[in-house]
Design an enzyme around this catalytic site. Sequence first.
Site, PDB file in Angstrom:
ATOM      1  CG  ASP A 116      30.855  38.378  39.871  1.00 26.27           C
ATOM      2  OD1 ASP A 116      29.672  39.008  40.501  1.00 26.27           O
ATOM      3  OD2 ASP A 116      31.539  37.627  40.624  1.00 26.27           O
TER       4      ASP A 116
ATOM      5  CG  ASP B  72      31.324  33.871  35.308  1.00 31.76           C
ATOM      6  OD1 ASP B  72      31.803  33.858  36.291  1.00 31.76           O
ATOM      7  OD2 ASP B  72      31.416  35.345  34.866  1.00 31.76           O
TER       8      ASP B  72
END
Length: 213
Positions: free
Chosen positions: A10, A8
């Site tokens: 953020d 991922d």
Amino acid sequence: MTGLVIFDNDGVLVDSERLANTILAELLTEAGLPYTFDEAVRDFMGGSMKSMRENAEAQLGRPLPADLEDRYHQRLFDGFAHLQAIEGVEDVLDQLDAAGTPYCLASSGTHRRIRTALTAVGFLDRFAGRIFSAEDVAHGKPAPDLFLHAAASQGVPPADCVVVEDSPLGVAAANAAGMTVFGYAGMTDPAKLATAREVFHKMSSLPGLISGA
């Protein structure tokens, strides 16, 4: 054996979640739907802007301002001038490179947001050609579509993929995709990541988890 590590963005590669959720809470409050930072994290962290709008408008009972996303991204990108990589994650990438372990990125953010963030922390070249956004699929997290798309694009079966996530939505998406997922509790309550294979608190722990997957 791990054939692909899917990160991922953020909160896992770049330390952007605090800024992003502060801005989102402010904009929703300005639009007539009072939100605190903690509530924004609880309801929206890890999801797409499309799902945020659908959720918020259902609560509000009317449409949000049409330019809310534009104003959100403008404030966010202004703040990205001071963006930092998550502590220890560059060492993880170095170790994966040294071991020849392929990795890519799959994020609920837009391609513009992802590229802006990666550029700010000097990671864009490391992920060139291996960046996947919720914009690329019909259904974002917690649906498995984004992770399955990333794996297929890299030619790796889902069962051979490891996902690194920091949100409950992302962990749910990885599980639905049939992948091994490790939950990074950098800013997230570990209990909310409990369905991950394992929850970890420091990036220095990640290479060992990946090698044992």
